[in-house]
Design a protein around this motif. Structure first.
Motif, PDB file in Angstrom:
ATOM      1  N   LEU A  26       0.818  -1.215   0.000  1.00  0.00           N
ATOM      2  CA  LEU A  26       0.000   0.000   0.000  1.00  0.00           C
ATOM      3  C   LEU A  26       0.851   1.263   0.000  1.00  0.00           C
ATOM      4  N   SER A  27       1.989   1.210   0.667  1.00  0.00           N
ATOM      5  CA  SER A  27       2.815   2.404   0.831  1.00  0.00           C
ATOM      6  C   SER A  27       3.901   2.555  -0.224  1.00  0.00           C
ATOM      7  N   GLY A  28       4.193   1.480  -0.939  1.00  0.00           N
ATOM      8  CA  GLY A  28       5.264   1.546  -1.929  1.00  0.00           C
ATOM      9  C   GLY A  28       6.649   1.402  -1.336  1.00  0.00           C
ATOM     10  N   HIS A  29       6.735   1.023  -0.069  1.00  0.00           N
ATOM     11  CA  HIS A  29       8.015   0.783   0.596  1.00  0.00           C
ATOM     12  C   HIS A  29       8.266  -0.723   0.610  1.00  0.00           C
ATOM     13  N   SER A  30       9.498  -1.107   0.794  1.00  0.00           N
ATOM     14  CA  SER A  30       9.802  -2.530   0.929  1.00  0.00           C
ATOM     15  C   SER A  30       9.559  -2.978   2.368  1.00  0.00           C
ATOM     16  N   ILE A  31       9.378  -4.273   2.545  1.00  0.00           N
ATOM     17  CA  ILE A  31       9.210  -4.839   3.880  1.00  0.00           C
ATOM     18  C   ILE A  31      10.434  -4.516   4.736  1.00  0.00           C
ATOM     19  N   GLN A  32      11.621  -4.614   4.146  1.00  0.00           N
ATOM     20  CA  GLN A  32      12.851  -4.321   4.892  1.00  0.00           C
ATOM     21  C   GLN A  32      12.861  -2.874   5.370  1.00  0.00           C
ATOM     22  N   ASN A  33      12.367  -1.963   4.537  1.00  0.00           N
ATOM     23  CA  ASN A  33      12.326  -0.558   4.952  1.00  0.00           C
ATOM     24  C   ASN A  33      11.347  -0.347   6.101  1.00  0.00           C
ATOM     25  N   LEU A  34      10.199  -1.026   6.064  1.00  0.00           N
ATOM     26  CA  LEU A  34       9.250  -0.898   7.168  1.00  0.00           C
ATOM     27  C   LEU A  34       9.882  -1.351   8.477  1.00  0.00           C
ATOM     28  N   ARG A  35      10.626  -2.436   8.426  1.00  0.00           N
ATOM     29  CA  ARG A  35      11.319  -2.913   9.629  1.00  0.00           C
ATOM     30  C   ARG A  35      12.369  -1.906  10.085  1.00  0.00           C
ATOM     31  N   ALA A  36      13.089  -1.324   9.132  1.00  0.00           N
ATOM     32  CA  ALA A  36      14.113  -0.325   9.464  1.00  0.00           C
ATOM     33  C   ALA A  36      13.471   0.923  10.074  1.00  0.00           C
ATOM     34  N   TYR A  37      12.340   1.355   9.533  1.00  0.00           N
ATOM     35  CA  TYR A  37      11.653   2.530  10.083  1.00  0.00           C
ATOM     36  C   TYR A  37      11.208   2.265  11.516  1.00  0.00           C
ATOM     37  N   GLU A  38      10.760   1.045  11.769  1.00  0.00           N
ATOM     38  CA  GLU A  38      10.367   0.701  13.135  1.00  0.00           C
ATOM     39  C   GLU A  38      11.576   0.729  14.066  1.00  0.00           C
ATOM     40  N   ARG A  39      12.691   0.166  13.621  1.00  0.00           N
ATOM     41  CA  ARG A  39      13.916   0.185  14.452  1.00  0.00           C
ATOM     42  C   ARG A  39      14.355   1.615  14.750  1.00  0.00           C
ATOM     43  N   ARG A  40      14.176   2.512  13.788  1.00  0.00           N
ATOM     44  CA  ARG A  40      14.574   3.918  13.960  1.00  0.00           C
ATOM     45  C   ARG A  40      13.542   4.727  14.742  1.00  0.00           C
ATOM     46  N   GLY A  41      12.400   4.123  15.052  1.00  0.00           N
ATOM     47  CA  GLY A  41      11.372   4.822  15.814  1.00  0.00           C
ATOM     48  C   GLY A  41      10.458   5.699  14.976  1.00  0.00           C
ATOM     49  N   LEU A  42      10.516   5.560  13.656  1.00  0.00           N
ATOM     50  CA  LEU A  42       9.664   6.366  12.790  1.00  0.00           C
ATOM     51  C   LEU A  42       8.240   5.829  12.725  1.00  0.00           C
ATOM     52  N   LEU A  43       8.092   4.583  13.097  1.00  0.00           N
ATOM     53  CA  LEU A  43       6.824   3.888  12.960  1.00  0.00           C
ATOM     54  C   LEU A  43       6.696   2.899  14.103  1.00  0.00           C
ATOM     55  N   ASP A  57      -4.437   2.262   9.248  1.00  0.00           N
ATOM     56  CA  ASP A  57      -4.531   3.301   8.221  1.00  0.00           C
ATOM     57  C   ASP A  57      -3.638   4.484   8.577  1.00  0.00           C
ATOM     58  N   ALA A  58      -3.540   4.812   9.866  1.00  0.00           N
ATOM     59  CA  ALA A  58      -2.662   5.901  10.302  1.00  0.00           C
ATOM     60  C   ALA A  58      -1.198   5.566  10.011  1.00  0.00           C
ATOM     61  N   ASP A  59      -0.818   4.309  10.192  1.00  0.00           N
ATOM     62  CA  ASP A  59       0.552   3.887   9.875  1.00  0.00           C
ATOM     63  C   ASP A  59       0.825   4.032   8.382  1.00  0.00           C
ATOM     64  N   VAL A  60      -0.143   3.624   7.560  1.00  0.00           N
ATOM     65  CA  VAL A  60       0.028   3.723   6.105  1.00  0.00           C
ATOM     66  C   VAL A  60       0.142   5.191   5.694  1.00  0.00           C
ATOM     67  N   ALA A  61      -0.642   6.065   6.327  1.00  0.00           N
ATOM     68  CA  ALA A  61      -0.540   7.509   6.043  1.00  0.00           C
ATOM     69  C   ALA A  61       0.830   8.034   6.459  1.00  0.00           C
ATOM     70  N   ARG A  62       1.337   7.570   7.588  1.00  0.00           N
ATOM     71  CA  ARG A  62       2.663   7.987   8.051  1.00  0.00           C
ATOM     72  C   ARG A  62       3.737   7.512   7.071  1.00  0.00           C
ATOM     73  N   LEU A  63       3.565   6.314   6.529  1.00  0.00           N
ATOM     74  CA  LEU A  63       4.505   5.811   5.525  1.00  0.00           C
ATOM     75  C   LEU A  63       4.476   6.675   4.266  1.00  0.00           C
ATOM     76  N   ALA A  64       3.304   7.164   3.896  1.00  0.00           N
ATOM     77  CA  ALA A  64       3.211   8.072   2.754  1.00  0.00           C
ATOM     78  C   ALA A  64       3.964   9.370   3.051  1.00  0.00           C
ATOM     79  N   ARG A  65       3.859   9.858   4.287  1.00  0.00           N
ATOM     80  CA  ARG A  65       4.588  11.076   4.682  1.00  0.00           C
ATOM     81  C   ARG A  65       6.093  10.837   4.633  1.00  0.00           C
ATOM     82  N   ILE A  66       6.517   9.653   5.120  1.00  0.00           N
ATOM     83  CA  ILE A  66       7.945   9.301   5.070  1.00  0.00           C
ATOM     84  C   ILE A  66       8.418   9.289   3.623  1.00  0.00           C
ATOM     85  N   ARG A  67       7.625   8.698   2.728  1.00  0.00           N
ATOM     86  CA  ARG A  67       7.993   8.653   1.306  1.00  0.00           C
ATOM     87  C   ARG A  67       8.139  10.067   0.742  1.00  0.00           C
ATOM     88  N   ALA A  68       7.213  10.938   1.078  1.00  0.00           N
ATOM     89  CA  ALA A  68       7.277  12.321   0.584  1.00  0.00           C
ATOM     90  C   ALA A  68       8.536  13.025   1.081  1.00  0.00           C
TER      91      ALA A  68
END
Length: 95
Positions: A26-43, A57-68
């Protein structure tokens, strides 16, 4: 799963329903990136009792913000600062 406090409308938006693979798609990020964002505290996705990540849905919106922000040239440290400031603005507006 941990419940999220707040009004019913917000609880629905923060209800963890998506697996990591669906959230990645849904977000256009890779699974590895989602795990990395969680480790960094972004998600911070919710976890089931068994430890499975569940994205809302809020997490997916946050991922869209991260992408932007990534598209705008920010690195993960800069993104963390921006997201923290945006979260603080939201908290202050709710007061």
């Amino acid at each position: 799963m941990t419940s999220t406090p707040g009004p019913p409308a917000q609880r629905g938006r923060h209800r963890g329903v998506y697996s990591i693979s669906v959230a990645a798609e849904l977000s256009g990020h890779s699974i590895q990136n989602l795990r990395a964002y969680e480790r960094r505290g972004l998600l911070q996705p919710l976890r089931t009792d068994g430890g499975t990540r569940r994205y809302s849905d809020a997490d997916v919106a946050r991922l869209a913000r991260i992408r932007a922000l990534l598209t705008d040239g920010l690195n993960l440290a800069g993104i963390a600062m921006v997201l923290d400031l945006e979260d603080e603005v939201l908290r202050l507006r709710r007061r």
